[in-house]
Design a protein around this motif. Structure first.
Motif, short mmCIF file in Angstrom:
data_model
loop_
_atom_site.label_atom_id
_atom_site.label_comp_id
_atom_site.label_asym_id
_atom_site.label_seq_id
_atom_site.Cartn_x
_atom_site.Cartn_y
_atom_site.Cartn_z
N PHE A 4 35.44 53.78 48.67
CA PHE A 4 34.74 53.71 49.96
C PHE A 4 35.01 52.37 50.64
O PHE A 4 34.59 52.15 51.78
CB PHE A 4 33.23 53.87 49.76
CG PHE A 4 32.79 55.29 49.57
CD1 PHE A 4 33.17 56.04 48.47
CD2 PHE A 4 31.98 55.92 50.51
CE1 PHE A 4 32.75 57.34 48.29
CE2 PHE A 4 31.56 57.23 50.36
CZ PHE A 4 31.94 57.95 49.23
N GLY A 5 35.64 51.48 49.91
CA GLY A 5 35.97 50.18 50.49
C GLY A 5 34.78 49.25 50.59
O GLY A 5 34.71 48.41 51.51
N CYS A 6 33.83 49.39 49.70
CA CYS A 6 32.65 48.51 49.75
C CYS A 6 32.06 48.39 48.34
O CYS A 6 32.57 49.00 47.40
CB CYS A 6 31.61 49.03 50.73
SG CYS A 6 30.98 50.64 50.26
N THR A 7 30.99 47.66 48.24
CA THR A 7 30.37 47.48 46.92
C THR A 7 29.39 48.63 46.64
O THR A 7 28.94 49.33 47.56
CB THR A 7 29.56 46.17 46.88
OG1 THR A 7 28.50 46.28 47.82
CG2 THR A 7 30.43 44.97 47.20
N ALA A 8 29.05 48.75 45.36
CA ALA A 8 28.07 49.77 44.96
C ALA A 8 26.72 49.46 45.59
O ALA A 8 25.97 50.38 45.96
CB ALA A 8 27.95 49.81 43.44
N ASP A 11 27.57 67.70 52.66
CA ASP A 11 28.67 66.91 52.09
C ASP A 11 28.20 65.46 52.00
O ASP A 11 28.56 64.62 52.83
CB ASP A 11 29.90 67.03 53.00
CG ASP A 11 31.04 66.13 52.56
OD1 ASP A 11 31.00 65.62 51.41
OD2 ASP A 11 31.97 65.91 53.36
N PRO A 12 27.37 65.15 51.00
CA PRO A 12 26.78 63.81 50.95
C PRO A 12 27.81 62.70 50.82
O PRO A 12 27.65 61.61 51.38
CB PRO A 12 25.85 63.87 49.73
CG PRO A 12 26.20 65.08 48.98
CD PRO A 12 26.87 66.01 49.92
N SER A 13 28.91 63.01 50.13
CA SER A 13 29.95 61.99 49.99
C SER A 13 30.57 61.69 51.34
O SER A 13 30.78 60.53 51.72
CB SER A 13 31.01 62.49 49.00
OG SER A 13 32.11 61.64 49.01
N GLY A 14 30.86 62.75 52.08
CA GLY A 14 31.44 62.57 53.43
C GLY A 14 30.46 61.85 54.35
O GLY A 14 30.86 61.00 55.16
N LEU A 15 29.19 62.17 54.20
CA LEU A 15 28.17 61.53 55.03
C LEU A 15 28.10 60.03 54.74
O LEU A 15 28.01 59.20 55.66
CB LEU A 15 26.80 62.18 54.76
CG LEU A 15 25.64 61.76 55.65
CD1 LEU A 15 25.84 62.24 57.09
CD2 LEU A 15 24.32 62.32 55.11
N LEU A 16 28.17 59.72 53.44
CA LEU A 16 28.10 58.30 53.04
C LEU A 16 29.34 57.55 53.54
O LEU A 16 29.24 56.41 54.02
CB LEU A 16 27.99 58.22 51.51
CG LEU A 16 27.63 56.88 50.91
CD1 LEU A 16 26.32 56.34 51.47
CD2 LEU A 16 27.53 56.98 49.37
N LYS A 17 30.47 58.23 53.46
CA LYS A 17 31.72 57.61 53.93
C LYS A 17 31.61 57.35 55.44
O LYS A 17 32.00 56.29 55.94
CB LYS A 17 32.89 58.55 53.63
CG LYS A 17 34.25 57.89 53.63
CD LYS A 17 35.31 58.81 53.04
CE LYS A 17 35.31 58.76 51.51
NZ LYS A 17 36.22 59.70 50.89
N HIS A 18 31.08 58.31 56.11
CA HIS A 18 30.87 58.19 57.56
C HIS A 18 29.93 57.02 57.87
O HIS A 18 30.14 56.26 58.81
CB HIS A 18 30.29 59.52 58.09
CG HIS A 18 30.34 59.64 59.57
ND1 HIS A 18 29.54 60.50 60.27
CD2 HIS A 18 31.09 59.02 60.50
CE1 HIS A 18 29.78 60.40 61.56
NE2 HIS A 18 30.75 59.50 61.72
N TRP A 19 28.91 56.88 57.05
CA TRP A 19 27.93 55.79 57.26
C TRP A 19 28.60 54.44 57.06
O TRP A 19 28.36 53.50 57.82
CB TRP A 19 26.75 55.94 56.29
CG TRP A 19 25.77 54.81 56.44
CD1 TRP A 19 24.79 54.71 57.38
CD2 TRP A 19 25.71 53.62 55.68
NE1 TRP A 19 24.12 53.52 57.24
CE2 TRP A 19 24.67 52.82 56.19
CE3 TRP A 19 26.43 53.12 54.59
CZ2 TRP A 19 24.32 51.58 55.66
CZ3 TRP A 19 26.09 51.88 54.06
CH2 TRP A 19 25.04 51.12 54.60
N VAL A 20 29.47 54.35 56.02
CA VAL A 20 30.16 53.07 55.77
C VAL A 20 30.99 52.70 57.00
O VAL A 20 31.01 51.54 57.42
CB VAL A 20 31.05 53.18 54.51
CG1 VAL A 20 31.95 51.95 54.37
CG2 VAL A 20 30.20 53.34 53.26
N ALA A 21 31.63 53.70 57.59
CA ALA A 21 32.48 53.43 58.75
C ALA A 21 31.65 53.19 60.01
O ALA A 21 32.01 52.34 60.84
CB ALA A 21 33.44 54.60 58.96
#
Lengths: 371, 404
Positions: A172-176, A261-271
């Protein structure tokens, strides 16, 4: 009518929800339907429907409100709290209003109701965080694909969740830790929508049900007697409810789809954190101001009071900003962008004098019924 | 030893007479629910005065529903006379029994619908009334003198004209409900066409009932007074104008009696008293137009004076007994009750100012607000409760100063 000397803005066609402002649950009768938005110099300003029931709105600072009426202590305390908010949106305004109600400024019943609401909010928030994390774990961790990770939060669950976040964070390009913060933020934002598909207990689905129930009751009542409508006001209100319900339902579905799609949602949030959280809060924006309208109808126990409620509801119908078409890809009827119907009212006397005391009490009861 | 002299009964009566308001409401509800009240009626007899003040919702019985549209015309039998444009209370049960028999199963169906419901259920009253009132109008006209008429204390010849009036009025019961409902609690002006139709129908059915219908309209929708003179220009116009004069005189005579305004202002909560004061003030205003005779103007002035005095008396007593005493009593004050009293005082005061001077109210309200804002009260009330009470009594600015 004491308001004639004030500058009246003839039309109020906000392009965006921000410019429409957020409904403020003031209890002073002449401030019914007031909205607050960010004005010039970033100070909150009020958009107040013409109290006489005619067209137009007053746009003013708090200091100018005294030309219109003498606001009550609850409203003054609430506005003071609004001036300290980082942002003005339905969620933060609701929190501010709950805080003031909790202090007792809207009466003991509203204070008790606010305490219950805050407790329920916290419980739903915790549940939403857990459900979101569970969904992510189920999606990412192959070991958990045989079923739900856990039905309750345990040390084992937290260990697996932490391990999972550490594992996916580089991708995800970020920290846990950043991902954990993102999940917290998303849990908070999506808790009112409800994380689980078809969940009906969260605030937004319940508000949608309330809107639909009220519209159904109004439609039934209008059909029960030709005299029940007042110059088409009932139909205008019911139509606006139907359109709002459809739009909010569409946005709820969009939010729930994103949650699938929680993973996609989280990725979207990071961006793009703001845009992602907005997926959830759009429902609140569209439904903003409608709970009070529904409660006005629900409190009316007989035909005379239903007609009185219709008159009051019609005066505070939210205008639908054009921005909603960008959110939903749905056309909206032109009438919804300026629903202010020709409300038949001789003046605003019914909100002043002795009636004013009864209306304040009624408004406080509405606060106690609000979620 | 008679039942009245029985020491146990006497002791029970004393205990009931000293009961607190919520207990009284419960006791009366229990007595109301009894199939045969008998001795229980004696027990609650001393409460009648306080009941008039408390005005709890009463069970919705067939007879009460039947005469609901005519409630304002009902008078104790000794005050009734054929020319008094009213209905004697003793006539209600014989006529209701007569209607019930004539309606048969339809009456039984209404009984089922109103079972365990109260007079607070206005929606149900309108719904069942729409069935009952027109049917009752026909039944009252068609039947002979009721068998139990002798119990009314009036001669059999008194029945026919009274029945004709009741039938004419009940025939328009639904229309009057609809007229009042359409004003949305006074937010909208009454519909002149509807008023004209009601008056024309009553005139056609029984002209002597017109003053009673006008009294009902004026009491139920005071704004009707503006429309009434022009509402009927047809063949019955002259009769309507004469009836209006008579109805206005009758209403004013009722208000001008010894306890005319006092009975309304003393009844119910302080808020109810304020509402009653507002309604009477509106009625007086409507009747005090350019066409009012000098005699009527004198009478209007007298009634205003009485109303002003009654409002001040109720306000002063209410302030002391419902706000200051509980605030300083030994029991912890119930905030909701104090707020209701404060709100009621302001409603009464606001309405009362329309018929009299406001100096007394200003002085008493200021004194009460100062007493509530004083530090000894803070030990008995939370700060926010103190602020809210002062806000109700003296306005937001005074309340905000407590928070400064």
């Amino acid at each position: 009518m004491k308001t004639s000397a004030l500058p009246l803005t003839e039309f109020h066609h906000p392009a965006t929800f921000q410019s429409r402002g957020v409904a403020v649950p003031f209890t002073t009768p002449l401030l019914a339907g007031a909205r607050v938005r960010v004005g010039s110099k970033n100070a909150p300003e009020l958009v107040i429907p013409n109290p006489s029931g005619g067209r137009g709105v007053y746009i003013m600072q708090w200091s100018g409100v005294r030309a219109l009426c003498n606001p009550g202590v609850h409203d003054t305390m609430l506005f003071r709290r609004l001036t300290g908010l980082d942002r003005i949106d339905p969620v933060s305004l609701r929190q501010a209003a709950l805080g003031i109600a909790l202090q007792g400024f809207a009466g003991i019943e509203a204070a008790a109701a606010a305490a219950l609401t805050q407790t329920a909010d916290r419980a739903r928030g915790l549940r939403a965080h857990f459900q979101l994390l569970t969904a992510l774990l189920n999606q990412i961790d192959p070991a958990s694909r045989n079923g739900p990770v856990s039905i309750e939060r345990t040390a084992e669950f937290d260990r697996r969740a932490s391990a999972m976040l550490n594992r996916i964070a580089p991708g995800f390009g970020c920290t846990a830790m950043h991902l954990a913060a993102g999940l917290d933020t998303l849990g908070d934002a999506f808790a009112p929508v409800g994380i689980v598909v078809d969940e009906r207990e969260s605030r937004i689905p319940r508000l949608l049900a309330k809107l639909d129930d009220t519209r159904t009751h109004i439609a039934f009542w209008l059909g029960a007697g030709p005299d029940n409508d007042i110059g088409g006001l009932g139909r205008t209100v019911a139509n606006a409810m139907a359109v709002t319900h459809t739009l909010a339902r569409t946005l709820l579905t969009a939010a729930r789809t994103a949650l699938a799609d929680p993973s996609g949602l989280l990725k979207h949030w990071v961006a793009n954190p703001l845009e992602t959280a907005a997926l959830a809060t759009r429902c609140d924006w569209v439904l903003d101001g409608w709970e009070r309208i529904c409660l006005l109808w629900q409190r009316a126990a007989d035909d005379a009071n239903r007609r009185a409620a219709l008159l009051e509801m019609a005066q505070v119908l939210p205008v639908m900003p054009r921005e909603v078409t960008e959110w939903t890809d749905r056309p909206i009827p032109e009438a919804m962008m300026d629903p202010a119907p020709g409300v038949i009212s001789q003046n605003d006397d019914w909100r002043r004098g002795a009636a004013g005391f009864t209306l304040i009490q009624r408004n406080e009861a509405l606060r106690a019924m609000s979620e | 030893m008679t039942r009245q002299n029985n020491p146990t009964t006497q002791a029970l009566k004393r205990e009931i007479a000293n009961a607190r308001d919520p207990h009284i409401v419960r006791i009366v509800a229990m007595v109301d629910a009894m199939a045969t009240r008998g001795p229980a009626d004696d027990l609650i007899a001393p409460l009648r005065g306080r009941l008039a003040t408390l005005r709890p919702p009463r069970p919705l019985r067939f007879c009460r529903l039947l005469f609901h549209p005519l409630d304002r015309l009902i008078v104790p039998a000794p005050r009734w006379g054929p020319d008094r444009d009213s209905i004697p209370r003793t006539a209600l049960t014989p006529i209701a029994e007569h209607v019930r028999r004539a309606m048969g199963t339809d009456a039984a169906a209404i009984d089922v619908q109103i079972a365990n419901r109260t007079t607070a259920d206005t929606d149900l009253i309108a719904r069942c009334g729409a069935v009952l009132w027109p049917a009752a109008a026909r039944a009252v006209l068609a039947g002979p003198v009721p068998e139990t008429w002798e119990g009314t204390g009036f001669s059999r010849t008194a029945y026919a004209p009274l029945a004709a009036s009741i039938a004419a009025l009940l025939g328009q019961g639904t229309a009057v409900e609809a007229l009042a409902g359409a004003t949305a609690n006074g937010l909208l002006p009454p519909d002149g066409t509807r008023i004209a139709a009601i008056l024309a129908a009553v005139a056609e059915a029984h002209v002597p009932a017109l003053p009673m219908m006008i009294a009902i309209l004026l009491a139920r929708v005071p704004q009707s007074a503006v429309i009434l003179p022009v509402a009927n220009t047809g063949p019955t116009g002259v009769a309507v104008r004469a009836a209006m004069d008579r109805a206005a005189d009758r209403l004013l005579a009722d208000l001008d009696e010894q306890d005319g305004t006092r009975a309304s202002i003393a009844a119910g909560s302080l808020g109810d008293a304020g509402t009653a004061a507002g309604r009477i003030a509106a009625l007086l205003r409507q009747l005090d137009d350019d066409t009012a005779s000098p005699q009527r103007q004198v009478r209007l002035r007298e009634i205003r004076k009485k109303l002003d005095a009654d409002c001040k008396a109720r306000f002063t007593a209410g302030l002391e007994q419902e706000l200051l005493l509980p605030l300083n009593g030994s029991a912890p004050p119930a905030v909701a009750v104090l707020e209701a009293a404060a709100r009621g005082l302001r409603i009464l005061e606001t309405e009362a100012r329309k018929v009299g001077s406001g100096g007394t109210y200003d002085m008493l309200l200021k004194k009460a607000a100062l007493a509530i804002g004083a530090s000894p009260v803070l030990g008995r009330l939370a700060k926010v409760d103190q602020v809210r009470l002062v806000e109700i009594l003296a306005g937001p600015d005074a309340a905000m100063s407590l928070l400064a």
